[in-house]
Design a protein around this motif. Structure first.
Motif, short mmCIF file in Angstrom:
data_model
loop_
_atom_site.label_atom_id
_atom_site.label_comp_id
_atom_site.label_asym_id
_atom_site.label_seq_id
_atom_site.Cartn_x
_atom_site.Cartn_y
_atom_site.Cartn_z
N LEU A 109 -54.45 -48.09 40.71
CA LEU A 109 -53.69 -49.21 40.13
C LEU A 109 -54.20 -50.56 40.66
CD1 LEU A 109 -51.27 -50.17 38.39
CD2 LEU A 109 -49.90 -50.07 40.47
N THR A 254 -45.78 -45.51 41.21
CA THR A 254 -46.72 -44.67 41.96
C THR A 254 -45.85 -43.65 42.67
OG1 THR A 254 -46.61 -46.21 43.83
CG2 THR A 254 -48.48 -46.46 42.31
N LEU A 269 -49.44 -41.53 38.93
CA LEU A 269 -49.31 -42.93 38.56
C LEU A 269 -48.77 -42.88 37.14
CD1 LEU A 269 -50.05 -45.99 38.82
CD2 LEU A 269 -52.37 -45.38 38.16
N CYS A 280 -56.80 -47.31 33.92
CA CYS A 280 -56.54 -46.44 35.07
C CYS A 280 -57.13 -45.05 34.84
CB CYS A 280 -55.03 -46.34 35.33
SG CYS A 280 -54.33 -47.89 35.93
#
Ligand SMILES: Cc1ncc(COP(=O)(O)O)c(C=O)c1O
Length: 462
Positions: A109, A254, A269, A280
């Motif tokens: 992230l 997260t 995530l 991501c």
């Protein structure tokens, strides 16, 4: 509940793991060999391991059975779908990206949203979260309410974000803030919960500035139990409902499944933003693995899926939170300074208050943690100036608090283990004035507490 006051472990023991007894002389030798860093000990030399509650819990019979269902297909494994269903049963995010643990989710992230000139607010960043923010070049700021810095102050939701401080930061630097984080429960601040009301207020501020709100959700179920038992109007709600409302207030999370996933490894995530998720996922493939397993085996995904079903059990959470408080209340009654009220997963001893003769830059938390091991083979974890005192520019200053965390692995130790811990801590606390500080002999540039070596101050150099 019926009329009985004693809250028992809601399980029987099905498989046992031996604990190796050690002598004081052995422990002294182990300490020296470890450079007085408890992370360097051989775990066989530890009697009661309270270093962390992360990945150290006991899995249930049903989790071990689920492991047998693990399907190791590279792509599209049924175990992935079991995992996805279990996450989606609790959290509303359309994109779920499996990772091998929480910090991998953080790394991905912040590699995307971090970077020089950016600033990430959080109630209190956990050490890996802070390190990943800073590694990206961004700045990590902690905005917990003032009570969160006062170990002895009682507040039902000491993990709350200081909403006015968040508003002030956004008023000044909104353009530099890619995401607002809230850690539930607030691990580095004492395992303290965040209220639903506070989350709603943080959500409102984020809306005003059009900022995404992410949860560091490691202990979401423990946080939900505190909401149920402490927040007005929540007592009659099922835990699952509270968890879902928490999730509905955020844009992503997260997660380390090593905590409230009740598993030994894993994380994820998750988010609602399609474009962010695409970026991501590209990094996931680069560092973790394909989209449907991340860094995990199919059997791990199954264990987490079952763990997520078990962790929201009220019998489990009642026992979990009560058994942590049992340790804290006994030490509090004995006059040992600690963070109050007692948090969800750990008891945090206030080493700075217990050892006022040791300056923060001589690491009172390290001194106390080492002595608990020397005296009784108990391994706790310094959460203070060793962990947070070194800054990216190379300077060092005292952390806000010098604590020793005694983290309780889930479903692992019995009440008599904890009674032993109480006896040892009381003994060490009584000898506090005799303890001395430490200096660091060697340290890495980041996350130094894991690998630094120490020497007792006043000892002869060898
Ligand atoms: C609040 C919090 N965030 C993030 C992490 C990182 O998770 P992991 O250890 O799975 O990388 C932890 C782990 O202890 C934690 O407590």
């Amino acid at each position: 509940m019926d009329r009985w006051q004693t809250i028992i472990e809601p399980f029987r023991i099905h498989a046992v793991e031996p604990i190796r007894m050690t002598t004081a002389a052995e422990r002294e030798r182990s300490l020296e060999a470890a450079g007085w860093n408890l992370f360097n000990l051989h775990a066989d030399d530890v009697l009661i391991d309270l270093l962390t509650d992360s990945g150290t819990g006991a899995m249930s019979r049903d989790q071990w059975a689920a492991v047998q269902h693990g399907d190791e297909s590279y792509a599209g494994s049924p175990s992935w779908y079991a995992f996805l269903d279990a996450v989606r049963n609790l959290f509303p995010f359309p994109h779920v990206i499996p990772t091998h643990q929480g910090r991998a989710a953080e790394k991905i992230l912040f590699s995307v949203v971090g970077g020089r000139g950016r600033i990430v607010p959080n109630n209190t960043h956990f050490d890996t979260t802070r390190a990943n923010v800073e590694w990206s070049g961004a700045e990590a700021v902690d905005l917990v309410i003032p009570e969160g810095h006062e170990p002895a102050t009682i507040h039902p939701f000491k993990g709350n974000m200081d909403v006015a401080a968040l508003e002030a930061l956004l008023a000044e630097r909104a353009a530099d803030v890619p995401v607002v984080f809230v850690t539930i429960t607030n691990n580095s601040g004492g395992g303290q919960p965040v209220s639903l009301e506070n989350l709603r207020q943080v959500r409102a501020v984020c809306d005003r500035y059009a900022k995404p709100l992410f949860l560091d959700g490691c202990r979401f179920a423990e946080n939900a139990w505190f909401i149920k038992t402490r927040e007005q109007g929540q007592a009659d709600r099922p835990i699952v409902d509270i968890v879902r409302e928490i999730g509905s207030l955020a844009n992503g999370m997260t997660m380390s499944a090593k905590k409230d996933g009740l598993a030994n490894i894993g994380g994820w995530l998750a988010m609602d933003d399609d474009a962010l998720a695409a970026q991501c996922r590209n990094l996931l493939i680069l560092t973790e693995g394909f989209l449907t397993y991340g860094g995990l085996a199919g059997r791990d995904l199954e264990a987490i899926a079952q763990g997520l079903r078990e962790v929201v059990s009220e019998d489990y959470l009642r026992y979990r939170i009560r058994s942590t408080a049992y340790l804290g209340d006994a030490l509090d009654d004995a006059g040992v300074p600690l963070v109050k009220p007692i948090g969800g997963h750990a008891v945090y001893l206030d080493a700075r208050a217990l050892l006022p003769h040791i300056a923060p830059l001589e690491y009172p938390g390290q001194s106390l943690a080492v002595e608990l091991y020397r005296a009784g083979g108990i391994r706790g974890c310094e959460i203070g100036t060793v962990m947070f005192g070194r800054h990216p520019d190379g300077t060092e200053s005292p952390a806000a608090m010098d604590l020793v965390r005694l983290a309780i692995p889930r479903r692992t130790y019995t009440q008599s283990h904890i009674d032993y811990v109480i006896e040892v801590v009381r003994d060490v606390a009584a000898r506090g004035p005799d303890l001395r500080g430490y200096r660091i002999v060697d340290e890495p540039p980041a996350l130094r507490h894991f690998t630094a070596t120490f020497a007792p101050i006043g000892a002869h150099a060898r």
